[in-house]
Design a protein around this motif. Structure first.
Motif, PDB file in Angstrom:
ATOM      1  N   VAL A 284       0.827  -1.147  -0.289  1.00  0.00           N
ATOM      2  CA  VAL A 284       0.117   0.039   0.256  1.00  0.00           C
ATOM      3  C   VAL A 284       0.866   1.414  -0.134  1.00  0.00           C
ATOM      4  CG1 VAL A 284      -1.479   1.176   1.272  1.00  0.00           C
ATOM      5  CG2 VAL A 284      -1.815  -0.121   0.885  1.00  0.00           C
ATOM      6  N   ALA A 285       2.112   1.268   0.393  1.00  0.00           N
ATOM      7  CA  ALA A 285       2.826   2.413   0.992  1.00  0.00           C
ATOM      8  C   ALA A 285       2.984   2.763  -0.951  1.00  0.00           C
ATOM      9  CB  ALA A 285       3.699   2.044   1.860  1.00  0.00           C
ATOM     10  N   ARG A 286       4.173   1.696  -1.461  1.00  0.00           N
ATOM     11  CA  ARG A 286       4.421   2.027  -2.556  1.00  0.00           C
ATOM     12  C   ARG A 286       3.387   2.269  -3.992  1.00  0.00           C
ATOM     13  NH1 ARG A 286       8.660  -1.835  -3.980  1.00  0.00           N
ATOM     14  NH2 ARG A 286       9.505  -2.997  -1.665  1.00  0.00           N
ATOM     15  N   MET A 287       2.187   1.789  -3.585  1.00  0.00           N
ATOM     16  CA  MET A 287       0.942   2.826  -4.510  1.00  0.00           C
ATOM     17  C   MET A 287       0.656   3.998  -4.068  1.00  0.00           C
ATOM     18  SD  MET A 287      -1.753  -0.528  -4.952  1.00  0.00           S
ATOM     19  CE  MET A 287      -2.598   0.090  -6.744  1.00  0.00           C
ATOM     20  N   LYS A 288       1.052   3.703  -2.740  1.00  0.00           N
ATOM     21  CA  LYS A 288       0.549   6.049  -2.199  1.00  0.00           C
ATOM     22  C   LYS A 288       1.782   6.401  -2.220  1.00  0.00           C
ATOM     23  CE  LYS A 288      -3.702   5.383  -0.267  1.00  0.00           C
ATOM     24  NZ  LYS A 288      -4.580   6.450  -0.639  1.00  0.00           N
ATOM     25  N   LYS A 289       2.916   6.263  -3.417  1.00  0.00           N
ATOM     26  CA  LYS A 289       3.381   7.343  -3.961  1.00  0.00           C
ATOM     27  C   LYS A 289       3.302   7.698  -4.762  1.00  0.00           C
ATOM     28  CE  LYS A 289       7.351   5.104  -1.249  1.00  0.00           C
ATOM     29  NZ  LYS A 289       9.099   4.577  -0.998  1.00  0.00           N
ATOM     30  N   THR A 290       2.229   8.653  -4.780  1.00  0.00           N
ATOM     31  CA  THR A 290       1.572   9.127  -6.149  1.00  0.00           C
ATOM     32  C   THR A 290       2.054  11.183  -6.433  1.00  0.00           C
ATOM     33  OG1 THR A 290      -0.191  10.241  -4.547  1.00  0.00           O
ATOM     34  CG2 THR A 290      -0.440   7.577  -5.462  1.00  0.00           C
ATOM     35  N   ASP A 291       1.464  11.295  -7.783  1.00  0.00           N
ATOM     36  CA  ASP A 291       1.812  12.640  -7.128  1.00  0.00           C
ATOM     37  C   ASP A 291       0.401  13.637  -6.690  1.00  0.00           C
ATOM     38  OD1 ASP A 291      -0.075  11.181  -9.313  1.00  0.00           O
ATOM     39  OD2 ASP A 291      -0.467  12.983 -10.318  1.00  0.00           O
ATOM     40  N   ARG A 292      -0.213  13.554  -5.899  1.00  0.00           N
ATOM     41  CA  ARG A 292      -1.352  13.758  -4.645  1.00  0.00           C
ATOM     42  C   ARG A 292      -0.724  13.606  -3.685  1.00  0.00           C
ATOM     43  NH1 ARG A 292      -6.452  11.199  -4.916  1.00  0.00           N
ATOM     44  NH2 ARG A 292      -5.296   9.091  -4.168  1.00  0.00           N
ATOM     45  N   PRO A 293       0.455  15.261  -2.951  1.00  0.00           N
ATOM     46  CA  PRO A 293       1.203  15.176  -1.844  1.00  0.00           C
ATOM     47  C   PRO A 293       0.280  14.776  -0.993  1.00  0.00           C
ATOM     48  CG  PRO A 293       0.989  17.281  -3.364  1.00  0.00           C
ATOM     49  CD  PRO A 293       0.382  16.469  -3.658  1.00  0.00           C
ATOM     50  N   LYS A 294      -1.137  14.326  -0.911  1.00  0.00           N
ATOM     51  CA  LYS A 294      -1.908  14.145   0.529  1.00  0.00           C
ATOM     52  C   LYS A 294      -1.905  13.006   1.090  1.00  0.00           C
ATOM     53  CE  LYS A 294      -5.989  13.722  -2.254  1.00  0.00           C
ATOM     54  NZ  LYS A 294      -7.236  14.855  -2.714  1.00  0.00           N
ATOM     55  N   ASP A 295      -1.295  11.892   0.193  1.00  0.00           N
ATOM     56  CA  ASP A 295      -0.474  10.674  -0.035  1.00  0.00           C
ATOM     57  C   ASP A 295       0.475  10.753   0.983  1.00  0.00           C
ATOM     58  OD1 ASP A 295      -2.880  10.099  -1.374  1.00  0.00           O
ATOM     59  OD2 ASP A 295      -1.874   9.505  -3.256  1.00  0.00           O
ATOM     60  N   TRP A 296       1.172  11.613   0.897  1.00  0.00           N
ATOM     61  CA  TRP A 296       2.702  11.599   1.076  1.00  0.00           C
ATOM     62  C   TRP A 296       2.735  10.684   2.685  1.00  0.00           C
ATOM     63  CZ3 TRP A 296       7.080   9.536  -1.370  1.00  0.00           C
ATOM     64  CH2 TRP A 296       6.471   9.225  -2.672  1.00  0.00           C
TER      65      TRP A 296
ATOM     66  N   GLY B  99       8.000  -4.574  12.980  1.00  0.00           N
ATOM     67  CA  GLY B  99       9.092  -5.598  13.024  1.00  0.00           C
ATOM     68  C   GLY B  99       9.485  -6.267  11.608  1.00  0.00           C
ATOM     69  N   ASP B 100       8.535  -5.250   9.963  1.00  0.00           N
ATOM     70  CA  ASP B 100       8.612  -5.948   8.482  1.00  0.00           C
ATOM     71  C   ASP B 100       9.962  -4.346   8.436  1.00  0.00           C
ATOM     72  OD1 ASP B 100       8.107  -5.294   5.835  1.00  0.00           O
ATOM     73  OD2 ASP B 100       6.428  -4.942   6.087  1.00  0.00           O
ATOM     74  N   ALA B 101      11.032  -5.149   7.981  1.00  0.00           N
ATOM     75  CA  ALA B 101      11.897  -4.644   6.800  1.00  0.00           C
ATOM     76  C   ALA B 101      11.650  -4.248   6.093  1.00  0.00           C
ATOM     77  CB  ALA B 101      13.854  -5.554   6.687  1.00  0.00           C
ATOM     78  N   ALA B 102      10.848  -4.319   5.509  1.00  0.00           N
ATOM     79  CA  ALA B 102      10.427  -3.537   4.101  1.00  0.00           C
ATOM     80  C   ALA B 102      10.531  -1.323   4.752  1.00  0.00           C
ATOM     81  CB  ALA B 102       8.871  -2.977   3.449  1.00  0.00           C
ATOM     82  N   ALA B 103       9.962  -1.813   5.670  1.00  0.00           N
ATOM     83  CA  ALA B 103      10.038   0.170   6.279  1.00  0.00           C
ATOM     84  C   ALA B 103      10.874   1.280   6.178  1.00  0.00           C
ATOM     85  CB  ALA B 103       9.622  -0.379   7.981  1.00  0.00           C
TER      86      ALA B 103
ATOM     87  N   LEU C  85       0.312   9.346   4.262  1.00  0.00           N
ATOM     88  CA  LEU C  85      -0.067   7.949   4.424  1.00  0.00           C
ATOM     89  C   LEU C  85       1.135   7.222   4.600  1.00  0.00           C
ATOM     90  CD1 LEU C  85      -3.381   8.393   2.805  1.00  0.00           C
ATOM     91  CD2 LEU C  85      -3.244   8.217   4.995  1.00  0.00           C
ATOM     92  N   VAL C  86       1.793   7.371   3.548  1.00  0.00           N
ATOM     93  CA  VAL C  86       3.283   7.053   2.869  1.00  0.00           C
ATOM     94  C   VAL C  86       3.605   6.380   4.634  1.00  0.00           C
ATOM     95  CG1 VAL C  86       4.987   6.414   2.227  1.00  0.00           C
ATOM     96  CG2 VAL C  86       3.348   6.665   0.161  1.00  0.00           C
ATOM     97  N   ASN C  87       4.130   7.633   5.107  1.00  0.00           N
ATOM     98  CA  ASN C  87       4.708   7.583   6.322  1.00  0.00           C
ATOM     99  C   ASN C  87       4.216   6.758   7.380  1.00  0.00           C
ATOM    100  OD1 ASN C  87       7.563   8.609   7.249  1.00  0.00           O
ATOM    101  ND2 ASN C  87       6.068   9.856   9.136  1.00  0.00           N
ATOM    102  N   ALA C  88       3.119   6.683   7.636  1.00  0.00           N
ATOM    103  CA  ALA C  88       2.340   5.705   8.681  1.00  0.00           C
ATOM    104  C   ALA C  88       2.320   4.830   8.706  1.00  0.00           C
ATOM    105  CB  ALA C  88       0.537   6.857   8.574  1.00  0.00           C
ATOM    106  N   LEU C  89       2.138   4.068   7.493  1.00  0.00           N
ATOM    107  CA  LEU C  89       2.269   2.364   7.316  1.00  0.00           C
ATOM    108  C   LEU C  89       3.592   2.177   7.269  1.00  0.00           C
ATOM    109  CD1 LEU C  89       0.492   3.194   3.866  1.00  0.00           C
ATOM    110  CD2 LEU C  89      -0.530   1.271   5.640  1.00  0.00           C
TER     111      LEU C  89
END
Lengths: 78, 316
Positions: free
Chosen positions: B135-147, B161-165, B149-153
């Protein structure tokens, strides 16, 4: 890296209902607003109950729009 | 059934009942993760090979074969038909549905090859909800308001404990903390995907914030250029289609007739199934995005070099 605790009210089949360290909620409040941070602190089942109530009583908008003006004391859809 | 959350769960059960491989993603997944409250749309990643079964399911739902009669329709915004080669080529399909006569209009969006995501979403099919990483990958959009959410995810992923963080964290303090805890084995792969990580130990927080800004702008600008390619292809197709037919799209026909109509039209008027199907096309999009990002935030070539992610990460 595993400060996560699982809240026992989490419903099976849905994401675990962890309680995160306080700074997570502080970042939510800073970036998304106090109300979202308050909601995020609720156990999963309570979060969903609150959303169900909003959806039942208000014509909330789609996709990422701000909550509609009526949630500030305006028109009830019913 | 007025609750969009109940709706998505019942639709998810229908997918499972037909053995259609798919996961919930985007806004409604963020609702499940406790990050977003206010979405009604449901976005789904569906295995392109199962798209035909999905079309059949919608046809049966409209005829009431699987319970109550639904009304299903394409929506009037740019998007491709629910067809293997289009969804496999990076297009999305946008549908509206009424699951009961008195129900609200449900919006369903379908991805086959979601932007910025490879095949790893298939690991999440057991839970039915895309992971925080996806979901974080998909939220890296051109809409600033999505970002935010990327950080919160990413913060949730870190505390889970997810290394992808480390690939998505935007908060300098937590990013440094997570990076210190990363295993040597995971560091190399993470740096490959997010080159900014290689600079973490040698820069102060102000410099890190600057690089995070340049990195975000690069994601936004490349995504914008990607989106423009699909939009231009759709506009050209739609203009040609409108010249040889009368009426509006979507039509009021049953879904399967609509579906047949648009499948015929995309074939006749040449909507390209995979506008970014070649490496050269993706490189061109990346180049334009990089140039725009450099201009918008006055990024130096060195800053861009420090944060520029591989083509396979940003345009897989």
């Amino acid at each position: 890296m595993t400060n996560e605790q699982t809240n026992p009210t989490g419903e099976p089949g849905h994401p675990a209902d962890p309680v995160y360290p306080e700074r997570y909620y502080e970042i939510l409040a800073r970036d998304l607003g106090e109300d979202k941070a308050r909601w995020a602190r609720l156990p999963y089942a309570e979060r969903m109950r609150e959303l169900a109530w909003y959806h039942a009583h208000f014509n909330t908008p789609d996709d990422l729009s701000p909550w509609p003006a009526e949630l500030d004391g305006g028109v009830d859809r019913g | 059934m007025s609750d969009p959350i109940e709706f998505y769960r019942s639709f998810q059960a229908l997918l499972r009942g037909r053995a259609i491989t798919g996961v919930l993603t985007s806004g409604m997944a963020c609702v499940e993760y406790g990050i977003q409250q206010n979405t009604k749309d449901t976005d789904w990643i569906i295995a392109p090979g199962d798209i035909g079964s999905l079309v059949t399911l919608f046809g049966e739902l409209e005829r009431g074969i699987s319970g109550s009669n639904w009304r299903v329709s394409y929506r009037g915004l740019f998007g491709a038909p629910l067809d293997f080669k289009y969804l496999d080529g990076g297009w999305t399909s946008h549908l509206a549905a009424f699951d009961r006569p008195e129900s609200a209009e449900r919006h369903l969006d379908f991805f086959g090859r979601p932007p910025r995501v490879g095949e790893t979403w298939r690991n999440d099919t057991n839970t039915g909800i895309a992971s925080r990483d996806i979901v974080a990958r998909m939220k890296k959009t051109d809409r600033p308001k999505d970002w935010p959410l990327v950080n919160a995810l990413a913060i949730q992923a870190y505390y889970s404990g997810d290394a992808a963080a480390v690939l998505h964290l935007r908060d300098p303090e937590i990013l440094r903390e997570a990076w210190r805890q990363a295993t040597p084995a995971s560091c190399e792969a993470a740096i490959h995907e997010r080159p900014l990580l290689a600079a973490l130990d040698s820069i102060d927080n102000l410099r890190l914030e600057r690089l995070l800004l340049v990195e975000e702008m690069l994601w936004q600008c490349v995504n914008r250029e990607r989106w423009l390619v699909y939009q231009r292809a759709w506009k050209d197709f739609y203009k040609a289609w409108q010249q040889d037919r009368v009426g509006e799209w979507p039509t009021a026909e049953p879904f399967l007739q609509q579906h047949g109509r648009i499948c015929d039209a995309v074939g006749r008027h040449g909507l390209p199934p995979a506008p970014l199907g070649t490496v050269a096309a993706r490189q061109a999009v990346f180049g334009r995005g990089r140039e725009r990002a450099a201009t918008l935030v006055a990024a130096t070539p060195q800053e861009l070099e420090t944060v520029a992610m591989p083509l396979g990460t940003i345009l897989p």
